[in-house]
Design a protein around this motif. Structure first.
Motif, PDB file in Angstrom:
ATOM      1  N   LYS A 211      15.272  15.818   3.363  1.00 10.74           N
ATOM      2  CA  LYS A 211      14.177  14.841   3.330  1.00 10.74           C
ATOM      3  C   LYS A 211      13.190  15.252   2.258  1.00 10.74           C
ATOM      4  N   ASP A 212      13.036  14.367   1.293  1.00  6.59           N
ATOM      5  CA  ASP A 212      12.084  14.590   0.202  1.00  6.59           C
ATOM      6  C   ASP A 212      10.697  14.112   0.650  1.00  6.59           C
ATOM      7  N   HIS A 213       9.670  14.520  -0.041  1.00  6.92           N
ATOM      8  CA  HIS A 213       8.308  14.035   0.206  1.00  6.92           C
ATOM      9  C   HIS A 213       7.814  13.561  -1.149  1.00  6.92           C
ATOM     10  N   VAL A 286      23.495  10.084  -9.599  1.00  5.55           N
ATOM     11  CA  VAL A 286      24.791  10.675  -9.959  1.00  5.55           C
ATOM     12  C   VAL A 286      24.647  12.156 -10.291  1.00  5.55           C
ATOM     13  N   ARG A 287      23.577  12.744  -9.753  1.00  6.39           N
ATOM     14  CA  ARG A 287      23.267  14.165 -10.008  1.00  6.39           C
ATOM     15  C   ARG A 287      22.560  14.673  -8.758  1.00  6.39           C
ATOM     16  N   MET A 288      22.327  15.967  -8.723  1.00 11.33           N
ATOM     17  CA  MET A 288      21.627  16.537  -7.569  1.00 11.33           C
ATOM     18  C   MET A 288      20.151  16.132  -7.619  1.00 11.33           C
ATOM     19  N   PRO A 291      13.304  18.089  -5.712  1.00 10.21           N
ATOM     20  CA  PRO A 291      13.700  19.433  -5.274  1.00 10.21           C
ATOM     21  C   PRO A 291      14.691  19.516  -4.105  1.00 10.21           C
ATOM     22  N   GLU A 292      15.480  18.457  -3.825  1.00 12.47           N
ATOM     23  CA  GLU A 292      16.451  18.561  -2.725  1.00 12.47           C
ATOM     24  C   GLU A 292      17.400  19.749  -2.934  1.00 12.47           C
ATOM     25  N   THR A 293      17.850  19.923  -4.190  1.00 10.44           N
ATOM     26  CA  THR A 293      18.814  20.988  -4.495  1.00 10.44           C
ATOM     27  C   THR A 293      18.307  22.355  -4.047  1.00 10.44           C
TER      28      THR A 293
HETATM   29  N1  GLY Z   1      13.761  14.043  -5.487  1.00 13.58           N
HETATM   30  C1  GLY Z   1      14.332  12.806  -5.775  1.00 13.58           C
HETATM   31  C2  GLY Z   1      15.276  12.785  -6.901  1.00 13.58           C
HETATM   32  O1  GLY Z   1      15.682  13.798  -7.410  1.00 13.58           O
HETATM   33  O2  GLY Z   1      15.664  11.695  -7.299  1.00 13.58           O
END
Ligand code: GLY
Ligand code: AMP
Length: 418
Positions: A211-213, A286-288, A291-293
């Motif tokens: 979960k991003d913020h 189509v990429r990571m 900052p989820e990665t």
């Molecule tokens: N954090 C969202 C993205 O990388 O698109």
């Protein structure tokens, strides 16, 4: 083997850190990398950015795996160029990358393959778009077709705001061509989830949810940013949510990838909206994620480099990805003023006091000092048995670091009920 990582953000630092732990990997070149990758184990930064020069470098150095961080080189066809040179590269072809590079391509694909997503209309002419917004329901969502550095989506509360958005995209052309075609989309209300996944074109394996913020201020207030912090797994991704994601989104997406012969080996990142009416797909990346990665790879127990090689050999089907128990919390520190104007070149101090992992995003080393060079500067990531423990550890650490005007959200991972 030698690895090449393309990109310069926190995401690329996290990928470099994770891949450096693989016994298969002897050396990593980061093009151009940042102040974090410069100090990472097995890593060396190189100042090359053009696709043809990167391919030359990969040939000369006998790179066995190239990993592309950001979307722009993928949309520009870096994968096709490397393949023409018989180089192994992890990422979608130019054709597949259009799922992120063009909202129209993505929306038409979702519709064609029955993927659960918002209703939409496409406009190539400003007058027709202006007529449409006379009668549509509000809020409504207006999206630039092309890449617009994360700024191409505007949620409009009324006709006046919609008119302003259409004019700035299609008349003033604020995105240099990327907003001349637009999508107007049904507004969906709910909570978002990011599901990063890996595909070899025959199988898609979802990673642990996150979960991003996105907004700059606590309580999801203020303008959108690239992402201010992440927790993984996403507490809203119940088994029921994940089951409908698989059935209504992942499976038809895979069918579409196969039928369209997309040549898709790489990351596919599903941006979801969990609503009272079910789980919807908002977008593909189509990429990571960044900052989820940083959070997701901190929980990955399997060898990421080995998994990417399996995808390149089309043998993902036999692969099982292992995850740590518990949660990760990533808190991102940014420069004062971000996502608007901000200062650069500020000295970052007291990083050595931090116990958890720091991923550098916008900072570079100059004369032995780490100086800020971007809006999002660094992230602290901690892993705990519970989300609460992970949060506490990350916040305890980030307070120790400092640079002039440093700002971070205080509520990453504070969960509200829907
Ligand atoms: N954090 C969202 C993205 O990388 O698109
Ligand atoms: P996108 O690039 O399509 O993911 O859009 C960026 C952000 O805009 C998303 O992460 C959401 O926060 C928001 N957004 C996009 N589409 C919609 C929609 N149909 N309804 C509500 N919010 C949306």
């Amino acid at each position: 083997m030698k690895v090449l990582i393309v990109g310069s953000g926190g995401r690329e630092h996290a990928i470099a850190w994770r891949v450096s732990q693989s016994p298969l990997v002897e050396k990593i070149f980061c093009a151009p990398g940042n102040g974090g990758t410069e100090k990472e184990n097995k890593c060396e930064n190189i100042k090359i950015e053009k696709i043809n020069e990167l391919a030359e470098f990969a040939k000369k150095e006998e790179i066995k795996l190239t990993i592309v961080g950001p979307e722009a080189p993928l949309v520009d066809g870096i994968v096709d160029a490397f393949k023409e040179n018989n180089l192994k590269i992890f990422g979608p072809s130019k054709k597949a990358a259009a799922l992120e590079g063009s909202k129209i391509v993505a929306k038409d694909f979702m519709k064609k393959y029955g993927i659960k997503s918002a209703e939409y209309a496409v406009f190539y002419e400003r007058e027709k778009a202006l007529t449409y917004i006379e009668h549509c329901s509000y809020p409504t969502v207006i999206k630039a077709d092309g890449l617009a550095a994360g700024k191409g989506v505007i949620i409009c509360q009324n006709k006046k705001e919609a008119e302003e958005a259409i004019n700035s995209f299609m008349l003033q052309d604020i995105f240099n061509g990327a907003g001349l075609k637009i999508v107007i989309e049904e507004f969906l209300e709910g909570v978002e989830a990011s599901i990063l996944s890996i595909t070899d074109g025959n199988t898609i394996i979802p990673f642990i949810s996150s979960k991003d913020h996105k907004q700059i201020f606590d309580g999801d207030k203020g303008p959108n940013t690239g992402g201010m912090g992440v927790i993984a797994p996403n507490p809203y991704c119940s088994e029921e949510v994940l089951n409908s994601f698989e059935k209504d989104i992942l499976e038809p997406t895979l069918k579409g990838i196969k039928e369209e012969k997309m040549d898709y080996v790489g990351t596919i990142f599903f941006g979801l909206m969990i609503t009272k009416k079910g789980v919807y797909l908002l977008e593909y990346n189509v990429r990571m994620g960044d900052p989820e990665t940083q959070a997701v790879l901190s929980l990955m127990e399997s060898d990421y480099a080995e998994i990417m090689l399996k995808a390149l050999d089309n043998t993902l089907e036999e692969c099982e990805i292992k995850w740590k128990q518990g949660s990760a919390c990533c808190v991102t520190a940014v420069s004062e003023g971000y996502p608007g104007k901000y200062k650069k070149g500020l000295k970052i101090t007291d990083m050595d006091k931090v116990e958890n992992k720091i991923f550098i995003a916008g900072a570079q080393i100059k004369e032995e000092k780490l100086l800020t060079s971007g809006g999002r500067v660094l992230s602290v990531v901690s892993v705990g048995d519970s989300l609460e423990e992970a949060r506490e550890k990350a916040y305890r650490d980030i307070e120790k670091v400092s640079f002039q005007g440093m700002y971070y959200r205080k509520d990453i991972g504070k969960i509200k009920s829907i």
